[in-house]
Design a protein around this motif. Structure first.
Motif, PDB file in Angstrom:
ATOM      1  N   PHE A  32       0.811  -1.208   0.000  1.00 50.83           N
ATOM      2  CA  PHE A  32       0.000   0.000   0.000  1.00 50.83           C
ATOM      3  C   PHE A  32       0.853   1.271   0.000  1.00 50.83           C
ATOM      4  O   PHE A  32       0.391   2.330   0.414  1.00 50.83           O
ATOM      5  CB  PHE A  32      -0.960  -0.035   1.194  1.00 50.83           C
ATOM      6  N   SER A  33       2.064   1.158  -0.505  1.00 50.92           N
ATOM      7  CA  SER A  33       2.969   2.314  -0.515  1.00 50.92           C
ATOM      8  C   SER A  33       2.462   3.429  -1.428  1.00 50.92           C
ATOM      9  O   SER A  33       2.825   4.585  -1.238  1.00 50.92           O
ATOM     10  CB  SER A  33       4.384   1.887  -0.913  1.00 50.92           C
ATOM     11  N   LEU A  34       1.638   3.098  -2.402  1.00 55.45           N
ATOM     12  CA  LEU A  34       1.109   4.121  -3.303  1.00 55.45           C
ATOM     13  C   LEU A  34      -0.292   4.589  -2.903  1.00 55.45           C
ATOM     14  O   LEU A  34      -0.983   5.244  -3.682  1.00 55.45           O
ATOM     15  CB  LEU A  34       1.101   3.608  -4.746  1.00 55.45           C
ATOM     16  N   ALA A  35      -0.705   4.270  -1.689  1.00 58.89           N
ATOM     17  CA  ALA A  35      -2.045   4.657  -1.223  1.00 58.89           C
ATOM     18  C   ALA A  35      -2.309   6.168  -1.331  1.00 58.89           C
ATOM     19  O   ALA A  35      -3.417   6.562  -1.707  1.00 58.89           O
ATOM     20  CB  ALA A  35      -2.284   4.165   0.195  1.00 58.89           C
ATOM     21  N   PRO A  36      -1.345   7.035  -1.025  1.00 57.24           N
ATOM     22  CA  PRO A  36      -1.626   8.470  -1.179  1.00 57.24           C
ATOM     23  C   PRO A  36      -1.925   8.861  -2.637  1.00 57.24           C
ATOM     24  O   PRO A  36      -2.828   9.662  -2.888  1.00 57.24           O
ATOM     25  CB  PRO A  36      -0.346   9.147  -0.677  1.00 57.24           C
ATOM     26  N   ALA A  37      -1.204   8.292  -3.587  1.00 52.10           N
ATOM     27  CA  ALA A  37      -1.478   8.587  -5.006  1.00 52.10           C
ATOM     28  C   ALA A  37      -2.842   8.034  -5.400  1.00 52.10           C
ATOM     29  O   ALA A  37      -3.618   8.694  -6.109  1.00 52.10           O
ATOM     30  CB  ALA A  37      -0.379   8.004  -5.892  1.00 52.10           C
ATOM     31  N   HIS A  38      -3.152   6.835  -4.934  1.00 53.20           N
ATOM     32  CA  HIS A  38      -4.447   6.206  -5.193  1.00 53.20           C
ATOM     33  C   HIS A  38      -5.585   7.074  -4.643  1.00 53.20           C
ATOM     34  O   HIS A  38      -6.581   7.327  -5.336  1.00 53.20           O
ATOM     35  CB  HIS A  38      -4.444   4.815  -4.550  1.00 53.20           C
TER      36      HIS A  38
END
Length: 127
Positions: A32-38
């Motif tokens: 979930f490292s890209l959760a902010p972009a998502h």
């Protein structure tokens, strides 16, 4: 009559599909490292663009003129720059900070344009 509402809605659906696909991939990988972009893609791409589309559809007079076209261009370019910037930040690339900042500033300009459009279109005495 302008088709700005249609254009915003198409971008909204595309962003929604990309955001949901991104969420599915993160879930399948348990990364979930890209959760902010998502989250930003879903909020600014799917939700905000859909709200813009619905406003322009509900208040057709607001879609007339140059300002709504500038709003569309600014919002789409901002989204296309900001989301990769946020992703790159989370992946550890320094260039992401510049892209996110430029995209964020453009998003703010686009929203300010939308604010002016809303105020003009909903002013007292406006048909």
């Amino acid at each position: 009559m302008t088709r700005i509402s249609d254009y915003f809605l198409r971008i909204a659906v595309l962003a929604g599909l990309l955001g949901m696909g991104m969420g599915m991939m993160m879930g399948m990988r348990q990364d979930f490292s890209l959760a902010p972009a998502h989250a930003h893609l879903n909020l600014l791409g799917w939700v905000s663009m859909a709200i813009y589309a619905l406003f322009y559809r509900a208040v057709p007079i607001a879609a007339d003129g140059l300002m709504p076209r500038l709003h569309f261009f600014t919002a789409v370019v901002a989204l296309a720059v900001m989301i990769p910037g946020i992703a790159l930040i989370n992946l550890g690339y320094d260039i992401g900070e510049l892209l996110a900042a430029v995209g964020g500033a453009a998003m703010l300009v686009g929203f300010a344009l939308f604010g002016v459009i809303v105020l003009k279109a909903t002013a007292p005495g406006r048909a």
